[in-house]
Design a protein around this motif. Structure first.
Motif, PDB file in Angstrom:
ATOM      1  N   GLY A 265       0.812  -1.214   0.000  1.00  0.00           N
ATOM      2  CA  GLY A 265       0.000   0.000   0.000  1.00  0.00           C
ATOM      3  C   GLY A 265       0.845   1.264   0.000  1.00  0.00           C
ATOM      4  N   LEU A 266       1.916   1.275   0.799  1.00  0.00           N
ATOM      5  CA  LEU A 266       2.819   2.424   0.801  1.00  0.00           C
ATOM      6  C   LEU A 266       3.468   2.627  -0.563  1.00  0.00           C
ATOM      7  N   ALA A 267       3.892   1.535  -1.186  1.00  0.00           N
ATOM      8  CA  ALA A 267       4.556   1.641  -2.486  1.00  0.00           C
ATOM      9  C   ALA A 267       3.601   2.178  -3.544  1.00  0.00           C
ATOM     10  N   LEU A 268       2.358   1.733  -3.529  1.00  0.00           N
ATOM     11  CA  LEU A 268       1.392   2.212  -4.521  1.00  0.00           C
ATOM     12  C   LEU A 268       1.099   3.699  -4.345  1.00  0.00           C
ATOM     13  N   GLU A 269       1.270   4.203  -3.139  1.00  0.00           N
ATOM     14  CA  GLU A 269       1.022   5.621  -2.896  1.00  0.00           C
ATOM     15  C   GLU A 269       2.238   6.487  -3.194  1.00  0.00           C
ATOM     16  N   ASN A 270       3.442   5.962  -2.954  1.00  0.00           N
ATOM     17  CA  ASN A 270       4.629   6.826  -2.948  1.00  0.00           C
ATOM     18  C   ASN A 270       5.681   6.503  -3.998  1.00  0.00           C
TER      19      ASN A 270
ATOM     20  N   ASP B 148      18.767  -5.115   1.622  1.00  0.00           N
ATOM     21  CA  ASP B 148      17.361  -5.479   1.401  1.00  0.00           C
ATOM     22  C   ASP B 148      16.424  -4.411   1.969  1.00  0.00           C
ATOM     23  N   GLU B 149      16.750  -3.893   3.145  1.00  0.00           N
ATOM     24  CA  GLU B 149      15.922  -2.841   3.737  1.00  0.00           C
ATOM     25  C   GLU B 149      15.964  -1.577   2.882  1.00  0.00           C
ATOM     26  N   ASN B 150      17.140  -1.248   2.364  1.00  0.00           N
ATOM     27  CA  ASN B 150      17.247  -0.077   1.484  1.00  0.00           C
ATOM     28  C   ASN B 150      16.430  -0.268   0.217  1.00  0.00           C
ATOM     29  N   ALA B 151      16.449  -1.472  -0.340  1.00  0.00           N
ATOM     30  CA  ALA B 151      15.684  -1.743  -1.555  1.00  0.00           C
ATOM     31  C   ALA B 151      14.184  -1.604  -1.297  1.00  0.00           C
ATOM     32  N   LEU B 152      13.721  -2.093  -0.150  1.00  0.00           N
ATOM     33  CA  LEU B 152      12.298  -1.963   0.175  1.00  0.00           C
ATOM     34  C   LEU B 152      11.913  -0.501   0.376  1.00  0.00           C
TER      35      LEU B 152
ATOM     36  N   PHE C  73      13.295   2.036  -1.051  1.00  0.00           N
ATOM     37  CA  PHE C  73      13.271   2.646  -2.381  1.00  0.00           C
ATOM     38  C   PHE C  73      11.968   2.311  -3.103  1.00  0.00           C
ATOM     39  N   LEU C  74      11.549   1.053  -3.048  1.00  0.00           N
ATOM     40  CA  LEU C  74      10.313   0.662  -3.717  1.00  0.00           C
ATOM     41  C   LEU C  74       9.101   1.331  -3.089  1.00  0.00           C
ATOM     42  N   ALA C  75       9.116   1.446  -1.761  1.00  0.00           N
ATOM     43  CA  ALA C  75       7.988   2.071  -1.068  1.00  0.00           C
ATOM     44  C   ALA C  75       7.982   3.584  -1.244  1.00  0.00           C
ATOM     45  N   GLY C  76       9.109   4.152  -1.634  1.00  0.00           N
ATOM     46  CA  GLY C  76       9.169   5.600  -1.842  1.00  0.00           C
ATOM     47  C   GLY C  76       9.197   6.405  -0.568  1.00  0.00           C
ATOM     48  N   THR C  77       9.436   5.760   0.559  1.00  0.00           N
ATOM     49  CA  THR C  77       9.482   6.457   1.841  1.00  0.00           C
ATOM     50  C   THR C  77      10.232   5.588   2.833  1.00  0.00           C
ATOM     51  N   SER C  78      10.618   6.184   3.960  1.00  0.00           N
ATOM     52  CA  SER C  78      11.287   5.400   5.004  1.00  0.00           C
ATOM     53  C   SER C  78      10.284   4.459   5.651  1.00  0.00           C
TER      54      SER C  78
ATOM     55  N   ARG D 201       8.927   1.942   8.787  1.00  0.00           N
ATOM     56  CA  ARG D 201       8.941   1.698  10.223  1.00  0.00           C
ATOM     57  C   ARG D 201       9.377   0.259  10.484  1.00  0.00           C
ATOM     58  N   ALA D 202      10.036   0.048  11.596  1.00  0.00           N
ATOM     59  CA  ALA D 202      10.571  -1.281  11.911  1.00  0.00           C
ATOM     60  C   ALA D 202       9.473  -2.322  12.017  1.00  0.00           C
ATOM     61  N   GLU D 203       8.266  -1.915  12.462  1.00  0.00           N
ATOM     62  CA  GLU D 203       7.195  -2.900  12.638  1.00  0.00           C
ATOM     63  C   GLU D 203       6.629  -3.407  11.314  1.00  0.00           C
ATOM     64  N   LEU D 204       6.993  -2.763  10.196  1.00  0.00           N
ATOM     65  CA  LEU D 204       6.532  -3.234   8.889  1.00  0.00           C
ATOM     66  C   LEU D 204       7.476  -4.263   8.275  1.00  0.00           C
ATOM     67  N   LEU D 205       8.645  -4.458   8.869  1.00  0.00           N
ATOM     68  CA  LEU D 205       9.631  -5.386   8.320  1.00  0.00           C
ATOM     69  C   LEU D 205       9.413  -6.785   8.890  1.00  0.00           C
ATOM     70  N   PRO D 206       9.744  -7.818   8.125  1.00  0.00           N
ATOM     71  CA  PRO D 206       9.516  -9.194   8.601  1.00  0.00           C
ATOM     72  C   PRO D 206      10.396  -9.523   9.796  1.00  0.00           C
TER      73      PRO D 206
END
Length: 475
Positions: free
Chosen positions: A77-82, A253-257, A259-264, A266-271
């Motif tokens: 959802g974040l990526a589709l927005e940003n 991997d975190e940097n790639a995510l 970049f795709l999301a277009g924003t920083s 939050r830690a709780e969104l990571l697996p």
């Protein structure tokens, strides 16, 4: 002379009026048969891919129904927005829509209003009355300028091409969205797998360090040799190398995510759990090739561009025929502003124009040939997109048909390696086997566990690939 011109113009005008209802000169578009088999490949590598009558079509499913992991859905959802690339794709749609409206506007006359006024001084030498005078001129009017009567469909063909380009851009945006969704899912799975690999490496380091410490104590009391101590040290050091490597990969991997999301993020969104805990839709209806190919947006975009190239042929053909344009105006003109709309101030002008190509040094035929070649190029690209899509789906189905067997075998291998490690360690502690067998069992178990994570990742990535190559899901 005037009568001759009249005799020539009347038949031409009548012929143009008669042809005005004939549409365009573009060839009729017929969808060619797909250059691929009518069914997916069959064999031991492929699962049963028949689509039951009651099964849902993937393109009609929302992506939220396919990706059931809550953290992953939030990231998508974040990526589709940003995401900036998706934003560019959306802006390209708006641009194509505006271009279509510009082209469509040429079908209608452009009517405008104008007003003007001027004051000038005429010298005595130029004045008919022999004395200087001031001349006032005022005027208002409405009119249309250079409106082309589209008798041969040239403007309509260009409008059709612009419309197909707009449709192709819309499909390109859908394709970009499907790709973005799948890339976010793939990045999320890779991050989960690398975090699991890092945790495994740290856990293995603890085990290897304990073995090294035990061997060191045995060496201190003269039971173990210096060679065994150094062999234990190599296991510790190689595991430390893996920890450093996976730590860097997790950060990447975190940097790639992000970049795709277009924003920083939050830690709780990571697996924070093993990769096999990520839930996706397991059963994906493959359907038949014709249905899949008709709903893939990249293929639909290629077909729209083929239709646009087909319409461009109509515009090239229409260039061989006369072009008739009208310029007309009506209004009022006076030398007194207060009397501008008075009696006798009306003016009008009507100026039709016809351009007939007589000698163009072959440029018109060359443009027509170019448009036909462009259509053949678009057709080849369209058929190539179909063949590429067929191969992508077939490859993904082949992976799907074999990955479960790989996973079962690898799980059995991990269990066997774990048992072998426990037995070799017990035999070494009783002095039956050498320490080399313990090291070999340790490395085999560690490698088998790493491969198990890779196969679990491969299985989930295969589902993501199937989501993409089967046409994705609805927004």
């Amino acid at each position: 002379m005037r009568k001759t011109i009249t005799r020539i113009m009347i038949p031409v005008v009548l012929a143009c009026v008669f042809l005005a209802g004939c549409g365009t000169l573009a060839p009729n578009y017929t969808r060619s048969a797909p250059p691929v088999p009518v069914s997916w490949p069959e064999g031991p590598a492929y699962p049963a891919t028949a689509l039951p009558a009651a099964s849902p079509v993937l393109s009609e499913m929302a992506w939220r129904d396919f990706f059931s992991d809550e953290k992953l859905k939030a990231l998508i959802g974040l990526a589709l927005e940003n995401n900036r690339d998706l934003r560019v794709a959306a802006l390209n749609i708006e641009r194509a829509r505006a271009q279509y409206r510009i082209q469509r506007a040429e079908l209608f006359p452009s009517v405008g209003a104008s007003g003007e006024g001027s004051v000038s001084r005429l010298s005595e030498s130029l004045s008919p009355a022999g004395k200087g005078e001031t001349i006032d001129q005022y005027g208002v009017g409405v009119g249309l300028s250079s409106y082309e009567l589209d008798f041969f469909g040239r403007v309509r063909s260009l409008k059709g091409r612009a419309l197909e380009e707009f449709f192709a851009t819309e499909e390109a945006r859908r394709s970009a969205q499907i790709t973005l969704v799948s890339e976010v899912a793939r990045g999320y799975l890779v991050l989960a797998a690398d975090r699991e690999r890092l945790a495994l490496a740290r856990q293995t380091l603890t085990s290897h360090q304990a073995t090294h410490d035990l061997t060191r104590r045995r060496f201190d009391v003269g039971v173990a040799s210096a060679l065994e101590v150094r062999q234990a040290q190599t296991s510790v050091d190689s595991t430390r190398v893996d920890i450093a490597r996976y730590t860097g990969l997790v950060a990447e991997d975190e940097n790639a995510l992000s970049f795709l999301a277009g924003t920083s993020l939050r830690a709780e969104l990571l697996p924070d759990a093993p990769v096999n805990s990520v839930t996706l839709l397991d059963e994906i209806p493959a359907g038949v090739p014709s249905e899949v190919l008709q709903r893939r947006p990249d293929i639909l975009a290629a077909e729209h561009r083929l239709k646009g190239a087909n319409a461009n042929i109509g515009a090239a053909r229409a260039a061989f025929f006369p072009r008739i344009a009208l310029t007309a105006s009506a209004g009022f003109a006076s030398d007194d502003l207060l009397d501008l709309f008075g009696s006798g101030t009306g003016t009008w002008a009507f100026a039709p124009r016809i351009d007939i190509p007589i000698f163009t040094a072959g440029s018109l035929r060359a443009r027509l040939k170019t448009s036909k070649i462009d259509r053949e190029i678009s057709l080849a690209r369209y058929e190539g997109a179909i063949q590429s899509a067929f191969r992508e789906v077939a490859d993904a189905l082949a992976q799907r048909g074999t990955v479960n067997d790989q996973l079962t075998a690898q799980q059995s291998l991990v269990e066997a390696a774990a048992d072998s490690y426990r037995l070799s360690e017990a035999r070494f502690s009783k002095g039956i086997d050498s320490f080399l067998n313990v090291l070999d069992s340790q490395r085999s178990l560690y490698g088998a566990q790493q491969n198990l994570i890779s196969i679990r990742l491969f299985r989930l990535n295969n589902l993501v690939t199937l989501y993409r190559v089967l046409g994705g899901g609805a927004v």
